[in-house]
Design an enzyme around this catalytic site. Structure first.
Site, PDB file in Angstrom:
ATOM      1  N   LYS A 112       0.824  -1.208   0.000  1.00  0.00           N
ATOM      2  CA  LYS A 112       0.000   0.000   0.000  1.00  0.00           C
ATOM      3  C   LYS A 112       0.856   1.255   0.000  1.00  0.00           C
ATOM      4  O   LYS A 112       0.549   2.212  -0.708  1.00  0.00           O
ATOM      5  CB  LYS A 112      -0.958  -0.001   1.199  1.00  0.00           C
ATOM      6  CG  LYS A 112      -2.071  -1.019   1.049  1.00  0.00           C
ATOM      7  CD  LYS A 112      -3.198  -0.782   2.016  1.00  0.00           C
ATOM      8  CE  LYS A 112      -4.310  -1.797   1.753  1.00  0.00           C
ATOM      9  NZ  LYS A 112      -5.445  -1.627   2.652  1.00  0.00           N
ATOM     10  N   LYS A 195      -5.467  -9.733  -6.121  1.00  0.00           N
ATOM     11  CA  LYS A 195      -6.715 -10.031  -5.405  1.00  0.00           C
ATOM     12  C   LYS A 195      -7.744  -8.928  -5.665  1.00  0.00           C
ATOM     13  O   LYS A 195      -7.385  -7.774  -5.905  1.00  0.00           O
ATOM     14  CB  LYS A 195      -6.449 -10.207  -3.908  1.00  0.00           C
ATOM     15  CG  LYS A 195      -6.164  -8.924  -3.160  1.00  0.00           C
ATOM     16  CD  LYS A 195      -6.443  -9.049  -1.667  1.00  0.00           C
ATOM     17  CE  LYS A 195      -6.556  -7.650  -1.068  1.00  0.00           C
ATOM     18  NZ  LYS A 195      -7.375  -7.545   0.105  1.00  0.00           N
ATOM     19  N   LYS A 198     -10.771  -3.179  -2.895  1.00  0.00           N
ATOM     20  CA  LYS A 198     -11.389  -1.862  -3.048  1.00  0.00           C
ATOM     21  C   LYS A 198     -10.418  -0.873  -3.665  1.00  0.00           C
ATOM     22  O   LYS A 198     -10.757  -0.092  -4.520  1.00  0.00           O
ATOM     23  CB  LYS A 198     -11.798  -1.316  -1.675  1.00  0.00           C
ATOM     24  CG  LYS A 198     -13.136  -1.801  -1.202  1.00  0.00           C
ATOM     25  CD  LYS A 198     -13.342  -1.468   0.264  1.00  0.00           C
ATOM     26  CE  LYS A 198     -12.772  -2.545   1.137  1.00  0.00           C
ATOM     27  NZ  LYS A 198     -13.028  -2.433   2.552  1.00  0.00           N
TER      28      LYS A 198
HETATM   29  N1  AQP Z   1      -9.954 -10.633  -2.540  1.00  0.00           N
HETATM   30  C1  AQP Z   1     -10.200 -11.153  -1.336  1.00  0.00           C
HETATM   31  N2  AQP Z   1     -10.393 -12.493  -1.210  1.00  0.00           N
HETATM   32  C2  AQP Z   1     -10.641 -13.039   0.004  1.00  0.00           C
HETATM   33  N3  AQP Z   1     -10.736 -12.318   1.126  1.00  0.00           N
HETATM   34  C3  AQP Z   1     -10.568 -10.985   1.052  1.00  0.00           C
HETATM   35  N4  AQP Z   1     -10.608  -9.997   1.972  1.00  0.00           N
HETATM   36  C4  AQP Z   1     -10.361  -8.811   1.363  1.00  0.00           C
HETATM   37  N5  AQP Z   1     -10.156  -9.005   0.049  1.00  0.00           N
HETATM   38  C5  AQP Z   1     -10.287 -10.338  -0.178  1.00  0.00           C
HETATM   39  C6  AQP Z   1     -10.891 -10.203   3.388  1.00  0.00           C
HETATM   40  O1  AQP Z   1     -11.992  -9.384   3.746  1.00  0.00           O
HETATM   41  C7  AQP Z   1     -11.882  -9.073   5.127  1.00  0.00           C
HETATM   42  C8  AQP Z   1     -12.150  -7.619   5.350  1.00  0.00           C
HETATM   43  O2  AQP Z   1     -11.129  -6.908   4.746  1.00  0.00           O
HETATM   44  P1  AQP Z   1     -10.760  -5.438   5.076  1.00  0.00           P
HETATM   45  O3  AQP Z   1     -11.799  -4.745   5.798  1.00  0.00           O
HETATM   46  O4  AQP Z   1      -9.370  -5.391   5.589  1.00  0.00           O
HETATM   47  O5  AQP Z   1     -10.831  -4.941   3.677  1.00  0.00           O
HETATM   48  P2  AQP Z   1      -9.619  -4.655   2.864  1.00  0.00           P
HETATM   49  O6  AQP Z   1      -8.452  -5.534   3.067  1.00  0.00           O
HETATM   50  O7  AQP Z   1      -9.454  -3.222   3.092  1.00  0.00           O
HETATM   51  O8  AQP Z   1     -10.281  -5.021   1.553  1.00  0.00           O
HETATM   52  P3  AQP Z   1      -9.640  -4.562   0.311  1.00  0.00           P
HETATM   53  O9  AQP Z   1     -10.663  -4.546  -0.720  1.00  0.00           O
HETATM   54  O10 AQP Z   1      -8.434  -5.368   0.071  1.00  0.00           O
HETATM   55  O11 AQP Z   1      -9.317  -3.066   0.640  1.00  0.00           O
HETATM   56  P4  AQP Z   1      -7.982  -2.365   0.358  1.00  0.00           P
HETATM   57  O12 AQP Z   1      -7.853  -2.404  -1.106  1.00  0.00           O
HETATM   58  O13 AQP Z   1      -8.221  -0.994   0.927  1.00  0.00           O
HETATM   59  O14 AQP Z   1      -6.939  -3.121   1.081  1.00  0.00           O
HETATM   60  C9  AQP Z   1     -10.482  -9.503   5.573  1.00  0.00           C
HETATM   61  O15 AQP Z   1     -10.581 -10.689   6.321  1.00  0.00           O
HETATM   62  C10 AQP Z   1      -9.765  -9.749   4.285  1.00  0.00           C
HETATM   63  O16 AQP Z   1      -8.791 -10.766   4.406  1.00  0.00           O
END
Ligand code: AQP
Length: 332
Positions: A112, A195, A198
Protein backbone atom coordinates in the site's frame (compact mmCIF):
# COMPACT_ATOMS: atom_id res chain seq x y z
CA UNK A 1 -17.02 -22.21 23.65
CA UNK A 2 -14.09 -21.12 21.53
CA UNK A 3 -13.85 -17.39 20.95
CA UNK A 4 -13.61 -15.96 17.44
CA UNK A 5 -13.01 -12.38 16.42
CA UNK A 6 -12.77 -10.48 13.17
CA UNK A 7 -13.31 -7.05 11.67
CA UNK A 8 -14.06 -5.30 8.41
CA UNK A 9 -13.28 -1.76 7.33
CA UNK A 10 -16.01 0.73 6.45
CA UNK A 11 -13.75 2.28 3.81
CA UNK A 12 -16.25 2.18 0.99
CA UNK A 13 -20.00 1.87 1.27
CA UNK A 14 -20.22 -1.57 -0.26
CA UNK A 15 -18.37 -4.73 0.63
CA UNK A 16 -17.03 -6.66 -2.35
CA UNK A 17 -17.30 -10.31 -3.22
CA UNK A 18 -13.81 -11.04 -1.86
CA UNK A 19 -14.76 -9.62 1.55
CA UNK A 20 -17.88 -11.76 1.60
CA UNK A 21 -16.48 -15.08 0.39
CA UNK A 22 -13.10 -14.67 2.08
CA UNK A 23 -14.36 -13.56 5.48
CA UNK A 24 -17.96 -12.56 6.20
CA UNK A 25 -19.48 -15.88 5.11
CA UNK A 26 -17.29 -17.69 7.62
CA UNK A 27 -18.32 -15.20 10.32
CA UNK A 28 -21.94 -16.18 9.75
CA UNK A 29 -21.14 -19.91 9.95
CA UNK A 30 -18.93 -19.58 13.02
CA UNK A 31 -21.40 -17.56 15.12
CA UNK A 32 -23.43 -20.67 15.92
CA UNK A 33 -20.79 -22.79 17.59
CA UNK A 34 -18.49 -20.08 18.92
CA UNK A 35 -18.48 -17.06 21.15
CA UNK A 36 -18.15 -14.64 18.25
CA UNK A 37 -17.11 -10.96 18.25
CA UNK A 38 -17.33 -9.05 14.98
CA UNK A 39 -16.67 -5.39 14.44
CA UNK A 40 -16.66 -2.59 11.93
CA UNK A 41 -13.12 -1.27 12.24
CA UNK A 42 -13.48 2.47 11.81
CA UNK A 43 -10.15 3.18 13.57
CA UNK A 44 -8.45 1.19 10.82
CA UNK A 45 -10.38 3.09 8.16
CA UNK A 46 -8.78 6.43 9.05
CA UNK A 47 -5.31 5.14 8.16
CA UNK A 48 -6.24 6.61 4.78
CA UNK A 49 -8.18 9.90 4.43
CA UNK A 50 -11.95 9.68 5.07
CA UNK A 51 -14.67 12.26 4.70
CA UNK A 52 -16.36 12.48 8.16
CA UNK A 53 -19.99 12.31 7.03
CA UNK A 54 -19.21 9.51 4.60
CA UNK A 55 -17.32 7.52 7.21
CA UNK A 56 -20.26 7.75 9.62
CA UNK A 57 -22.68 6.64 6.92
CA UNK A 58 -20.39 3.84 5.69
CA UNK A 59 -20.06 2.53 9.22
CA UNK A 60 -23.84 2.08 9.40
CA UNK A 61 -23.92 0.62 5.87
CA UNK A 62 -21.19 -1.86 6.85
CA UNK A 63 -23.07 -2.98 9.96
CA UNK A 64 -26.27 -3.32 7.92
CA UNK A 65 -24.47 -5.49 5.36
CA UNK A 66 -23.13 -7.73 8.10
CA UNK A 67 -26.66 -8.23 9.40
CA UNK A 68 -27.93 -8.63 5.83
CA UNK A 69 -25.32 -11.33 5.26
CA UNK A 70 -26.70 -13.27 8.22
CA UNK A 71 -25.02 -12.14 11.42
CA UNK A 72 -27.54 -12.50 14.22
CA UNK A 73 -27.08 -10.25 17.27
CA UNK A 74 -28.60 -13.06 19.36
CA UNK A 75 -25.68 -15.27 18.36
CA UNK A 76 -22.76 -12.89 18.11
CA UNK A 77 -21.49 -9.58 19.45
CA UNK A 78 -21.53 -6.98 16.66
CA UNK A 79 -20.01 -3.59 17.42
CA UNK A 80 -18.09 -0.59 16.12
CA UNK A 81 -14.40 -0.51 17.04
CA UNK A 82 -14.31 3.16 18.14
CA UNK A 83 -17.11 2.46 20.65
CA UNK A 84 -14.62 0.42 22.66
CA UNK A 85 -11.74 2.71 23.66
CA UNK A 86 -9.66 -0.21 24.91
CA UNK A 87 -8.62 -0.96 21.29
CA UNK A 88 -6.61 2.24 21.06
CA UNK A 89 -5.33 1.82 24.62
CA UNK A 90 -4.02 -1.70 24.15
CA UNK A 91 -2.62 -0.75 20.74
CA UNK A 92 -0.17 1.61 22.46
CA UNK A 93 1.12 -1.20 24.64
CA UNK A 94 1.46 -3.42 21.57
CA UNK A 95 3.35 -0.66 19.74
CA UNK A 96 5.89 -0.77 22.54
CA UNK A 97 6.33 -4.54 22.26
CA UNK A 98 6.71 -4.70 18.48
CA UNK A 99 10.07 -4.23 16.81
CA UNK A 100 10.34 -1.58 14.11
CA UNK A 101 12.00 -4.11 11.80
CA UNK A 102 9.32 -6.65 12.55
CA UNK A 103 6.55 -4.17 11.66
CA UNK A 104 8.49 -3.15 8.53
CA UNK A 105 8.21 -6.68 7.18
CA UNK A 106 4.41 -6.52 6.80
CA UNK A 107 3.78 -7.01 3.10
CA UNK A 108 0.38 -5.28 3.05
CA UNK A 109 2.04 -2.08 4.28
CA UNK A 110 4.80 -2.41 1.70
CA UNK A 111 2.22 -2.84 -1.09
CA UNK A 112 0.00 0.00 0.00
CA UNK A 113 2.74 2.48 0.85
CA UNK A 114 4.40 1.89 -2.51
CA UNK A 115 1.06 2.63 -4.19
CA UNK A 116 0.38 5.80 -2.17
CA UNK A 117 3.94 7.18 -2.03
CA UNK A 118 5.82 8.20 1.12
CA UNK A 119 4.16 11.59 1.54
CA UNK A 120 0.64 10.18 1.46
CA UNK A 121 1.44 7.20 3.68
CA UNK A 122 0.50 7.77 7.31
CA UNK A 123 2.23 6.38 10.37
CA UNK A 124 -1.23 4.96 11.15
CA UNK A 125 -1.04 2.79 8.04
CA UNK A 126 2.33 1.51 9.26
CA UNK A 127 1.01 0.66 12.72
CA UNK A 128 -2.30 -0.75 11.41
CA UNK A 129 -1.22 -4.36 12.05
CA UNK A 130 -0.34 -3.40 15.62
CA UNK A 131 -3.82 -2.03 16.24
CA UNK A 132 -5.03 -5.31 14.82
CA UNK A 133 -2.90 -7.19 17.35
CA UNK A 134 -4.73 -5.29 20.08
CA UNK A 135 -8.11 -5.99 18.44
CA UNK A 136 -7.52 -9.71 18.55
CA UNK A 137 -5.79 -10.05 21.92
CA UNK A 138 -8.31 -7.90 23.82
CA UNK A 139 -10.91 -10.64 23.30
CA UNK A 140 -8.59 -13.59 23.94
CA UNK A 141 -9.63 -14.91 20.52
CA UNK A 142 -8.84 -18.54 19.69
CA UNK A 143 -9.48 -18.09 15.97
CA UNK A 144 -9.55 -15.20 13.52
CA UNK A 145 -11.59 -15.80 10.34
CA UNK A 146 -9.95 -13.76 7.55
CA UNK A 147 -8.78 -13.88 3.95
CA UNK A 148 -5.27 -14.93 2.95
CA UNK A 149 -4.04 -11.31 2.83
CA UNK A 150 -4.44 -11.13 6.62
CA UNK A 151 -2.45 -14.29 7.44
CA UNK A 152 0.77 -12.40 8.15
CA UNK A 153 -1.05 -10.05 10.53
CA UNK A 154 -2.39 -12.97 12.55
CA UNK A 155 1.10 -14.51 12.61
CA UNK A 156 2.63 -11.35 14.09
CA UNK A 157 -0.22 -11.27 16.62
CA UNK A 158 0.83 -14.74 17.77
CA UNK A 159 4.46 -13.63 18.09
CA UNK A 160 3.60 -10.56 20.15
CA UNK A 161 1.17 -12.47 22.37
CA UNK A 162 3.88 -15.01 23.11
CA UNK A 163 6.35 -12.22 23.78
CA UNK A 164 4.02 -10.56 26.29
CA UNK A 165 3.21 -13.87 27.95
CA UNK A 166 6.86 -14.75 28.47
CA UNK A 167 8.06 -11.25 29.37
CA UNK A 168 5.30 -10.41 31.88
CA UNK A 169 2.79 -13.14 32.65
CA UNK A 170 0.65 -15.60 30.69
CA UNK A 171 -2.24 -13.26 29.92
CA UNK A 172 -3.05 -13.83 26.26
CA UNK A 173 -4.61 -16.68 24.31
CA UNK A 174 -2.51 -17.41 21.21
CA UNK A 175 -4.88 -16.98 18.24
CA UNK A 176 -4.93 -19.06 15.06
CA UNK A 177 -5.88 -17.78 11.61
CA UNK A 178 -9.05 -19.40 10.26
CA UNK A 179 -8.66 -19.29 6.48
CA UNK A 180 -10.65 -21.45 4.06
CA UNK A 181 -8.39 -22.41 1.18
CA UNK A 182 -11.03 -22.30 -1.56
CA UNK A 183 -12.15 -18.73 -0.88
CA UNK A 184 -9.06 -17.28 0.82
CA UNK A 185 -8.16 -15.15 -2.17
CA UNK A 186 -10.82 -14.08 -4.64
CA UNK A 187 -9.12 -12.50 -7.62
CA UNK A 188 -9.89 -9.35 -9.60
CA UNK A 189 -12.16 -10.20 -12.56
CA UNK A 190 -10.07 -8.12 -14.98
CA UNK A 191 -6.66 -9.03 -13.61
CA UNK A 192 -6.70 -12.49 -12.04
CA UNK A 193 -3.08 -11.95 -11.00
CA UNK A 194 -4.14 -9.61 -8.17
CA UNK A 195 -6.71 -10.03 -5.40
CA UNK A 196 -10.07 -8.32 -5.71
CA UNK A 197 -9.66 -5.17 -3.67
CA UNK A 198 -11.39 -1.86 -3.05
CA UNK A 199 -8.25 0.15 -3.57
CA UNK A 200 -6.35 -1.81 -6.24
CA UNK A 201 -9.06 -3.19 -8.52
CA UNK A 202 -10.40 -1.37 -11.55
CA UNK A 203 -14.19 -0.81 -11.32
CA UNK A 204 -14.76 -3.63 -13.84
CA UNK A 205 -12.67 -6.07 -11.83
CA UNK A 206 -14.49 -5.45 -8.54
CA UNK A 207 -17.88 -6.98 -7.71
CA UNK A 208 -19.54 -4.65 -5.18
CA UNK A 209 -22.33 -6.29 -3.22
CA UNK A 210 -24.57 -3.22 -3.24
CA UNK A 211 -24.38 -2.64 -7.00
CA UNK A 212 -27.44 -3.55 -9.01
CA UNK A 213 -27.28 -7.24 -9.91
CA UNK A 214 -27.25 -6.41 -13.62
CA UNK A 215 -24.13 -4.26 -13.18
CA UNK A 216 -22.34 -7.22 -11.58
CA UNK A 217 -23.72 -9.59 -14.22
CA UNK A 218 -21.98 -7.49 -16.87
CA UNK A 219 -18.71 -7.72 -14.94
CA UNK A 220 -18.92 -11.51 -14.70
CA UNK A 221 -19.69 -11.72 -18.40
CA UNK A 222 -16.70 -9.58 -19.35
CA UNK A 223 -14.31 -11.25 -16.89
CA UNK A 224 -10.85 -11.86 -18.33
CA UNK A 225 -10.22 -15.54 -19.02
CA UNK A 226 -7.79 -16.78 -21.67
CA UNK A 227 -7.76 -17.71 -25.33
CA UNK A 228 -8.64 -21.38 -24.70
CA UNK A 229 -12.16 -22.75 -24.64
CA UNK A 230 -12.15 -25.71 -22.25
CA UNK A 231 -13.49 -25.01 -18.75
CA UNK A 232 -10.91 -26.60 -16.46
CA UNK A 233 -9.24 -25.76 -13.16
CA UNK A 234 -5.60 -24.70 -13.45
CA UNK A 235 -4.47 -21.80 -11.28
CA UNK A 236 -1.21 -21.33 -13.20
CA UNK A 237 -2.42 -21.63 -16.79
CA UNK A 238 -6.02 -20.51 -16.33
CA UNK A 239 -6.15 -18.12 -13.37
CA UNK A 240 -9.25 -16.28 -14.64
CA UNK A 241 -11.31 -19.41 -15.29
CA UNK A 242 -10.13 -20.96 -12.02
CA UNK A 243 -11.23 -17.85 -10.10
CA UNK A 244 -14.69 -18.01 -11.70
CA UNK A 245 -14.93 -21.72 -10.87
CA UNK A 246 -14.02 -21.08 -7.24
CA UNK A 247 -16.63 -18.32 -6.96
CA UNK A 248 -19.25 -20.53 -8.59
CA UNK A 249 -18.37 -23.39 -6.26
CA UNK A 250 -18.66 -21.17 -3.17
CA UNK A 251 -22.06 -19.82 -4.24
CA UNK A 252 -23.55 -23.05 -5.59
CA UNK A 253 -22.10 -25.52 -3.11
CA UNK A 254 -20.94 -27.75 -5.98
CA UNK A 255 -17.34 -28.90 -5.98
CA UNK A 256 -14.95 -27.62 -8.64
CA UNK A 257 -14.74 -31.19 -10.03
CA UNK A 258 -18.52 -31.35 -10.38
CA UNK A 259 -18.51 -28.00 -12.14
CA UNK A 260 -15.79 -29.00 -14.58
CA UNK A 261 -17.89 -32.07 -15.47
CA UNK A 262 -21.01 -29.90 -15.72
CA UNK A 263 -19.34 -27.48 -18.17
CA UNK A 264 -17.77 -30.17 -20.33
CA UNK A 265 -18.32 -29.36 -23.99
CA UNK A 266 -19.49 -25.83 -23.09
CA UNK A 267 -17.56 -22.60 -23.56
CA UNK A 268 -16.47 -19.96 -21.05
CA UNK A 269 -19.61 -17.95 -21.84
CA UNK A 270 -21.79 -20.63 -20.25
CA UNK A 271 -19.80 -20.50 -17.03
CA UNK A 272 -19.98 -16.70 -16.93
CA UNK A 273 -23.73 -16.56 -17.60
CA UNK A 274 -24.48 -19.18 -14.97
CA UNK A 275 -22.27 -17.43 -12.46
CA UNK A 276 -24.00 -14.09 -13.08
CA UNK A 277 -27.38 -15.74 -12.41
CA UNK A 278 -26.17 -17.53 -9.33
CA UNK A 279 -24.75 -14.32 -7.92
CA UNK A 280 -27.99 -12.41 -8.62
CA UNK A 281 -29.96 -15.11 -6.76
CA UNK A 282 -27.81 -14.64 -3.70
CA UNK A 283 -27.27 -10.89 -3.82
CA UNK A 284 -30.90 -9.81 -4.36
CA UNK A 285 -32.20 -11.04 -0.97
CA UNK A 286 -28.94 -9.91 0.64
CA UNK A 287 -29.59 -6.38 -0.63
CA UNK A 288 -33.21 -6.48 0.57
CA UNK A 289 -32.18 -7.52 4.07
CA UNK A 290 -29.41 -4.90 4.16
CA UNK A 291 -31.86 -2.22 2.96
CA UNK A 292 -34.33 -3.12 5.71
CA UNK A 293 -31.66 -2.60 8.37
CA UNK A 294 -30.65 0.71 6.80
CA UNK A 295 -34.27 1.88 6.81
CA UNK A 296 -34.28 1.62 10.60
CA UNK A 297 -31.11 3.39 11.80
CA UNK A 298 -32.43 3.63 15.37
CA UNK A 299 -32.68 -0.16 15.58
CA UNK A 300 -29.27 -0.54 13.96
CA UNK A 301 -27.73 1.85 16.50
CA UNK A 302 -29.45 -0.05 19.31
CA UNK A 303 -27.92 -3.35 18.13
CA UNK A 304 -24.49 -1.69 17.93
CA UNK A 305 -24.88 -0.16 21.40
CA UNK A 306 -25.67 -3.55 22.95
CA UNK A 307 -22.70 -5.03 21.06
CA UNK A 308 -20.36 -2.31 22.29
CA UNK A 309 -21.42 -2.89 25.87
CA UNK A 310 -20.79 -6.64 25.63
CA UNK A 311 -17.46 -6.04 23.90
CA UNK A 312 -16.34 -3.52 26.51
CA UNK A 313 -17.02 -5.91 29.34
CA UNK A 314 -14.47 -8.33 27.88
CA UNK A 315 -12.01 -5.73 26.60
CA UNK A 316 -11.84 -3.75 29.84
CA UNK A 317 -11.04 -6.86 31.82
CA UNK A 318 -8.14 -7.78 29.52
CA UNK A 319 -6.80 -4.23 29.52
CA UNK A 320 -6.92 -4.01 33.32
CA UNK A 321 -4.91 -7.24 33.59
CA UNK A 322 -2.37 -5.98 31.05
CA UNK A 323 -1.96 -2.63 32.84
CA UNK A 324 -1.40 -4.46 36.10
CA UNK A 325 1.15 -6.93 34.69
CA UNK A 326 3.23 -4.25 33.01
CA UNK A 327 3.43 -2.26 36.22
CA UNK A 328 1.19 0.76 35.73
CA UNK A 329 0.24 2.33 39.06
CA UNK A 330 -3.52 1.92 39.56
CA UNK A 331 -5.48 5.18 39.76
CA UNK A 332 -6.37 5.79 43.38
N1 AQP B 1 -9.95 -10.63 -2.54
C1 AQP B 1 -10.20 -11.15 -1.34
N2 AQP B 1 -10.39 -12.49 -1.21
C2 AQP B 1 -10.64 -13.04 0.00
N3 AQP B 1 -10.74 -12.32 1.13
C3 AQP B 1 -10.57 -10.99 1.05
N4 AQP B 1 -10.61 -10.00 1.97
C4 AQP B 1 -10.36 -8.81 1.36
N5 AQP B 1 -10.16 -9.01 0.05
C5 AQP B 1 -10.29 -10.34 -0.18
C6 AQP B 1 -10.89 -10.20 3.39
O1 AQP B 1 -11.99 -9.38 3.75
C7 AQP B 1 -11.88 -9.07 5.13
C8 AQP B 1 -12.15 -7.62 5.35
O2 AQP B 1 -11.13 -6.91 4.75
P1 AQP B 1 -10.76 -5.44 5.08
O3 AQP B 1 -11.80 -4.75 5.80
O4 AQP B 1 -9.37 -5.39 5.59
O5 AQP B 1 -10.83 -4.94 3.68
P2 AQP B 1 -9.62 -4.65 2.86
O6 AQP B 1 -8.45 -5.53 3.07
O7 AQP B 1 -9.45 -3.22 3.09
O8 AQP B 1 -10.28 -5.02 1.55
P3 AQP B 1 -9.64 -4.56 0.31
O9 AQP B 1 -10.66 -4.55 -0.72
O10 AQP B 1 -8.43 -5.37 0.07
O11 AQP B 1 -9.32 -3.07 0.64
P4 AQP B 1 -7.98 -2.37 0.36
O12 AQP B 1 -7.85 -2.40 -1.11
O13 AQP B 1 -8.22 -0.99 0.93
O14 AQP B 1 -6.94 -3.12 1.08
C9 AQP B 1 -10.48 -9.50 5.57
O15 AQP B 1 -10.58 -10.69 6.32
C10 AQP B 1 -9.77 -9.75 4.29
O16 AQP B 1 -8.79 -10.77 4.41
Amino acid sequence: RPRVLSGIQPTSGSFHLGNYLGAVRQWVDLQKENDAFYMVVDLHAITVPQDPATLRQNTRISAAQLLGAGLDPEHCTLFVQSHVPEHAQLAWVMNCLTGFGEASRMTQFKDKSSRYGADSTTVGLFTYPILQIADILLYQADAVPVGEDQRQHVEITRDIAERFNSRYAPVFTIPKPYILKETAKIMDLQDPGIKMSKSASSPKGLVSLLDEAKVSAKKFKSAVTDTGTVVSYDEEQKPGVSNLLRIHSALSGQSVEQLVAHFEGKMYGALKTELAELFAEWVTPFQQRTGAFLDDPAELDRVLAIGAEKARAVASETLATVYDRIGFLPAA
